[in-house]
Structure formats: structure tokens, C-alpha cells
Design an enzyme around this catalytic site. Structure first.
Site, PDB file in Angstrom:
ATOM      1  N   TYR A 155      34.781 -28.543 -39.866  1.00 25.59           N
ATOM      2  CA  TYR A 155      34.583 -28.208 -38.444  1.00 25.59           C
ATOM      3  C   TYR A 155      33.218 -27.555 -38.247  1.00 25.59           C
ATOM      4  CZ  TYR A 155      35.496 -26.760 -33.669  1.00 25.59           C
ATOM      5  OH  TYR A 155      35.413 -26.598 -32.313  1.00 25.59           O
ATOM      6  N   SER A 182      36.339 -33.007 -32.382  1.00 24.37           N
ATOM      7  CA  SER A 182      35.607 -32.205 -31.412  1.00 24.37           C
ATOM      8  C   SER A 182      34.245 -31.826 -31.991  1.00 24.37           C
ATOM      9  CB  SER A 182      36.446 -30.987 -31.019  1.00 24.37           C
ATOM     10  OG  SER A 182      35.959 -30.402 -29.839  1.00 24.37           O
TER      11      SER A 182
END
Length: 708
Positions: free
Chosen positions: A478, A558
Site C-alpha cells: 500500500y 487504491s
């Protein structure tokens, strides 16, 4: 001009068969839909940038809708030909099909809890009365036939007699709020609409506070929303009469308001990005003015509790790893804050319950917990069931029992009840998962990134693994927004492990694992550190012979989708499969959609300066797809109702890849219809997405049948 990719593959290549048996040939040829180019130019600091797929940003146009349909036909046509897709789905559904029960919570005369029988699209909210009689309170599965309308949050008044619940349709961040009499379940007043990025906080039984934006004039899914406002809705009145509390004169992108447990104060937070916030309070007893506590955006600050006018605050002001301070409302400014739980070398988060404060620390991405009383005395170090992630320890002051969850990459999430007076904990709910956890293990290692920084990574695999470089490996990351990746169990990952896979999670800079300094080291002009950390993780896995480039996939969602996009465009040779999900992929325009401008703390913007524009352009995935390059097999994933990271990011990236890909690796885009960024997604849709990710990955690594 349409571009074709031809792959004639032998479906039974790895299966022993008699000479007289003909081998089944599966035609995996792909003809990509035509994506037109339109001359569109933007000028940044004198430099012109072409944006030929700008038209795909219009989520309301018939042309975009037709493009989505055509792409999905190609993608699902390809996936349906993979011979073990049905088998893998059956196994994942079998593992997923176990009863899931949440920790209970008391509201009024009832004890509430969520339960999912196994494969229900949405978990159901149940309650028991004092006699133990159980009933369904809210069943989101009845909200829509296809499971795409979900429960977005449930908030009770202090006495439990009233409840406001939010619903999300099609995965959108826009919410509707319905108010019920909790005893009779009768609807009270009108449905409150157009609420976004907001909780609901009751004040007595008079009404509640919520936050929202003015509805944009363009598409509600993609148009910019950057002025958040706090309102008070009084029961029995229409929404148009709601009182504007904060945000009219003070333009803030994110505003939140909540009432303290004693219902004496309203706490207001205002910010312009995802890092740093102002803080205010309002005396509700005296109906006093809004008073400022923190007047800048240089630190993250949150009130955790109060006793009268003495307030307890969690902050990273002068404490990058967080600390707890106290102050009195007579002198609330930062200069008067007093340490209550000082900063340590490990990152701190806080919860409260049963008149105790729980200090939850992360050390090298795993949890340990300390319990304090309200005088600052350490009560105990809480013994956890193992090495992993613990969450919970929250409740009201009068709660005699608290609950916490524990999990890691091989241990399904288990709920424990906790006696805060004795410190004893017992299993409250242990899931019955058809997975042999004892056959698998996790190992934490520290590898060296490009600039010499040590980065932690946890690698999970079946015991006795052979390090021969041929293990299908999924590397996940991430690296942004101060978010920490801590160990947690996943049915999808369990299926991956069962099929001989290795699952690795790298704790990259930009995350929150080591506090604000670690976060800042992966932001703006240092964002490349994040990609370098991820690339170094891949190189470590190859060097140590867990895998090779032919058996390595990278995955992220994302901001993690950006991570995958940047990595595969910078090092296309390093990996076999790329899985960017709901990614931020157009770094020159991300801030022009919905609330994207609030991400500038992490990314900077293309309008900020020439240096920032040049830096963003150098790694923006959409702008770094090069013709004549052999990119990994790629499955781009998004939802057509994603109003957080708009699907245009993924649309444009897929179009660029399809136009410029060289070689045999397929480049497909999988677009969930009537789905958003991920929250509230139905179980059936989640399972199918994981199945498709894994079969696409394994098939493109040469796997033709699943492990026995």
C-alpha cells in the site's frame, strides 16, 4: 484500429494423459475493443500534455457505457475460458461459508450483534432482549435484490431508544440516513439524503450531527467536492431546515463533529487533507460559541474522552509516533497540554472503555496493548493470544465487559471477551473455517531498499516449502496515507496458500507502521521511495528463491493500485502479473475529481509547482506507458460507481496499455457494475473478484490445474 492478442494454449499441458487422448486446445485469443483517441491538450508550466482518453472521464455518457460493456465482454469471455475457474470458485465459497458473528454491544434494553450465516451478501444486525429472545433488527439483504445496497453505519442515541442507520447504494460514498424508533422499528421523520464522509452523532434524543457537501452540479460520482459542512438535524423537521454548524465561512474539505459521552460538548475537526486537522469545541449545556483548540493543520489531533472540563487528546504534535495529553477547557491551547501517555519508539493508537484507557501499539507491524486508568497509572500489559493484530477494547464507561479481536495471516479472526478488572480474556467467538492453519507459517524479514533503508515484510507459505524459484507468489503493498498493514487472515489468501502460493506483504514507507516520519518519507517529492521499497521487496523474493519473475504477481488497491501501476511501468521485466485495483493512476488530474484534492499531502498536485509537476509526470502510470514494451499480464479492476477514486483512472490506464502492449501478455480491465470503491460490496461480488484475480494470475504463470 482494434488490436488482437493471440494465445493458443494447451489446457491440459500439466496433466498426464494417454497418447491416444487428444489434448483439448483452448483459444485464448483476445481482440481488444476499439478505444478512440480525441485530441485533448493540457498545458502545465509551458509543457503540453496529451490526454487522448479524456472522454472516458464522462461517466454519464452513452459512449463510456458502451466502452465499459465492450471491455467487460472481452474480459469475462477470457476469464470464463480458464479451465479451473469454476473449481476455484467452489473451493473459495466452501471456505467462505462459515458463520461470522461480531462482538456484541449494548444499546438500551437490547444487546446487538452482526451475523452472517456464511454466504449472505450482507451481514444482518440482530438483537437480544434481556430474556435472551433473538430477532432480526436490520437486514441489508432486503434493501436490494442484487446485494448492492449496503448498511453504511448504525448509530444509537445514548439511551438506545432511537437509531439512525445509513445506507449506500451501488457502493457510492453518498449516503441516505433513516431514523427509527428502536423499540418498534417504526420510521421517524424523513430520510436524510446526500450525506458523504460522515458519521452520525446524537445529541440527547433531540437530533443528530452529520457532515456533507453541497451536491455537485455535474456528475455526483466524479464532480469535485471540496467544501464539507457540519449540520444538526432536529427530529421532526425537514432536512432543508437543518442548522449549519460549521463550514460556511471556513472552507474545509473534511469536517467531522461528534458529541462527548457525557453529552456536554460538541467536538469539531476540520482539515484540508488526509493529514493534519484543526480542533474546536462547543459547550452544548450553555449553548456556547465554537472555541478553537488547535488552529493549524500541522498535526493530527483527536479527543478520546473527557471528565468534566478535563480532556484527553491523542496527538502527534511534537510526537511523530503519537502520545496522549490532557488539558482543561480553561486553557486548551497546545502550550498548555500535559503528557499523559508519553510518546515511545512505537506507534500508538487509543481506545477507551470501562473507565480505562487502552494504549494499542504497533511494533514492526504487530500489536501489543497496555491498559491505563484515568490517573495515568499502568494497570497491566495485556497478554494477547499470539503474534499478530489485535483490535477493539472499546466501549462505554459503564460497560463491565469489553471485547477484542485477534488475527494474523494464518489465524482466522477470533473474538475474545475481556474483563478489564482482572485482565482475563476468554474466547467469545471462534470461526469454524475449513483451513488447516497449522500447516502454514509466517516469517518476518527485513530487506534493504534502494537507499539503504530497512523495510519489514511478512512472508506466509506452507511449511516445508521448497525454495526453488517456482512458487506462485503474490506481493501486496500500500505505502501511503499513514495506513499500516498489519497481519490479518483472509479466506482469499487461504485459497491462494492452499494452491501452493506464497503471500508476501511489504510494510513500505508512506504507511503508518513507524509513525509520521515513516509516512512523510513516502509523500510528494519522496513518493518514489515507496516504489523503490516495493521493487526491492520483489527482488528479495527472487534472490531468496521464493519465486522468480515468471511466478511473481503484484497486487494493491487504491493508493496500492498506484503502487502497482508505477511498479509495472518502471520495471515491467520484474513481474509476470500485475493486479492494480481501483487505483489512482492519472497523477496529473487526480485532484480534479470528487474529494481527490484532499490527497495532496501525500501526492502534491500538478498545479503546485513545476518541480512537483515534473515529479508526478515522471511516475504517473497513465503517462508512463511506452509503446513497444512488453508489460506483465495485467488485470485492471474498478467499479463503475467508484466516487472516491473515479473509474476514469483505470479506464485510461487500460486503454494506454492495450494500445501499446507488445508481446503475448493479455491486458484486461474488469469493471464491476453498480459497485464502488469497495465498502459494502456484496459477498458474492467479493468472492467472484478474488476468484478472477487468482485464476488470471495462476493461468498466466502457466498453471493449468489446481493443487489436490
Amino acid at each position: 484500429m482494434k488490436k488482437s492478442l493471440t494465445l493458443l494454449l494447451v489446457a491440459t499441458a500439466f496433466v498426464a494423459c494417454k497418447k491416444e487422448e487428444p489434448k483439448e486446445i483452448v483459444d485464448m485469443s483476445v481482440t481488444y475493443p476499439e478505444t478512440k483517441k480525441v485530441d485533448t491538450l493540457d498545458t502545465y508550466f509551458g509543457e503540453q500534455i496529451q490526454d487522448p482518453y479524456r472522454w472516458l472521464e464522462d461517466d454519464r455518457s452513452a459512449e463510456t457505457e458502451a466502452w465499459v460493456k465492450a471491455q467487460n465482454e472481452v474480459t469475462f469471455g477470457y476469464l470464463e475460458k480458464i479451465p479451473f475457474r469454476k473449481e476455484l470458485k467452489e473451493r473459495m465459497e466452501k471456505l467462505w461459508n462459515y458463520e461470522k458473528i461480531s462482538a456484541p454491544f449494548k444499546e438500551g434494553n437490547y444487546t446487538y450483534f452482526y451475523k452472517n450465516d456464511g454466504l449472505q451478501n450482507q451481514s444482518v444486525l440482530y438483537r437480544k432482549n434481556e430474556a435472551g429472545k433473538e430477532e432480526i433488527f436490520l437486514d441489508p439483504n432486503t434493501f436490494s435484490k442484487d446485494g448492492t445496497t449496503s448498511l453504511g453505519g448504525v448509530n444509537f442515541s445514548k439511551d438506545g431508544s432511537l437509531v439512525a442507520y445509513a445506507i449506500s447504494e451501488g457502493g457510492s460514498d453518498w449516503r441516505k440516513v433513516v431514523v427509527l424508533n428502536a423499540e418498534t422499528k417504526e420510521i421517524i421523520g424523513d430520510t436524510i439524503v446526500d450525506i458523504k464522509f460522515s458519521g452520525v452523532s446524537w445529541y440527547k434524543n433531540e437530533g443528530f450531527y452529520y457532515s456533507s457537501y453541497d451536491k455537485p452540479k455535474g456528475s455526483e460520482l466524479s464532480a469535485k467536492t471540496d467544501q464539507h459542512k457540519l449540520y444538526f438535524h432536529k427530529l421532526g423537521t425537514s432536512q432543508k431546515e437543518d442548522q449549519l454548524i460549521f463550514g460556511q465561512n471556513e472552507k474545509r474539505r473534511y469536517v467531522g463533529g461528534y458529541v462527548t459521552e457525557d453529552e456536554n460538548y460538541l467536538i469539531i475537526s476540520g482539515s484540508n487533507s488526509t493529514s493534519g486537522n484543526e480542533l474546536y469545541y462547543k459547550d452544548l449545556v450553555k449553548n456556547g460559541p465554537i472555541v478553537n483548540i488547535v488552529n493549524n493543520f500541522d498535526s493530527d489531533n483527536g479527543v478520546i474522552d473527557n471528565i468534566g472540563t478535563k480532556f484527553y487528546l491523542s496527538t502527534n504534535y511534537n510526537a511523530p509516533n503519537q502520545r496522549v495529553v490532557t488539558f482543561d477547557l480553561s486553557n486548551p491551547k497546545q502550550a498548555n497540554w500535559v503528557d499523559f501517555i508519553p510518546e515511545t519508539e512505537n506507534v500508538l493508537s487509543i481506545s477507551t472503555g470501562s473507565n480505562y484507557i487502552f494504549a494499542k501499539y504497533i511494533k514492526d507491524a504487530v500489536s501489543y496493548i497496555k491498559q491505563y486508568d484515568y490517573d495515568g497509572k499502568l494497570v497491566r500489559d495485556i497478554e494477547l493470544p499470539g503474534i499478530g493484530s489485535a483490535g477493539g477494547f472499546g466501549g462505554r464507561k459503564e460497560d463491565a465487559t469489553l471485547y477484542f479481536s485477534f488475527t494474523n495471516y494464518t489465524t482466522p479472526g477470533t473474538i475474545y471477551s475481556f474483563d478489564p478488572k482482572s485482565g482475563e480474556s476468554v474466547v467469545y467467538q471462534k470461526p469454524n473455517v475449513d483451513f488447516k492453519s497449522e500447516d502454514y507459517e509466517s516469517k518476518q524479514i527485513f530487506y534493504t531498499s534502494k537507499d539503504g533503508t530497512k523495510i519489514p515484510m511478512i512472508i506466509t507459505y506452507k511449511k516445508g516449502i521448497e525454495l526453488n524459484g517456482k512458487n506462485p507468489t503474490m506481493l501486496y503493498g500500500y505505502g501511503g496515507f499513514n495506513i499500516s498493514l498489519t497481519p490479518s487472515f483472509s479466506i482469499a489468501n487461504a485459497v491462494w496458500l492452499e494452491n501452493g502460493g506464497v503471500y508476501a506483504v511489504a510494510n513500505l514507507r508512506g504507511g503508518g507502521e513507524y509513525g509520521k516520519k515513516w509516512h512523510d518519507a513516502g509523500t510528494q517529492m519522496q513518493k518514489q521511495n515507496v516504489f523503490d521499497d516495493f521493487i526491492a521487496a520483489a527482488e528479495y523474493l527472487i534472490k531468496e528463491k521464493y519465486t522468480t519473475s515468471d511466478y511473481l504477481a503484484i497486487s494493491g488497491r487504491s493508493n496500492g493500485g498506484l503502487l502497482v501501476g508505477a511498479t509495472m511501468t518502471q520495471r515491467p521485466d520484474l513481474i509476470k502479473v500485475a493486479l492494480p485495483g481501483v487505483g489512482v493512476l492519472d497523477m496529473l488530474r487526480y485532484h480534479t475529481f470528487t474529494a481527490g484534492a484532499g490527497w495532496a499531502y501525500d501526492y502534491g498536485t500538478s498545479e503546485q509547482s513545476k518541480e512537483m509537476f515534473d515529479y508526478l509526470k515522471a511516475y504517473s502510470p497513465v503517462h508512463n506507458v511506452k509503446a513497444g514494451t512488453k508489460y506483465p499480464a495485467t488485470l485492471v479492476m474498478t467499479g463503475d460507481h467508484d466516487d472516491r477514486v473515479v473509474p476514469a483512472h483505470s479506464f485510461k490506464f487500460a486503454a494506454e496499455l492495450q494500445a501499446k502492449q507488445t508481446g503475448d501478455n493479455p491486458v484486461l480491465i474488469r469493471i464491476d457494475v453498480n459497485a464502488g470503491h469497495g465498502a459494502g460490496k456484496s459477498v458474492s461480488a467479493i468472492i467472484q473478484e478474488h476468484v478472477d484475480m487468482q485464476v488470471f494470475t495462476l493461468y498466466n504463470m502457466g498453471v493449468r490445474e489446481l493443487k489436490e
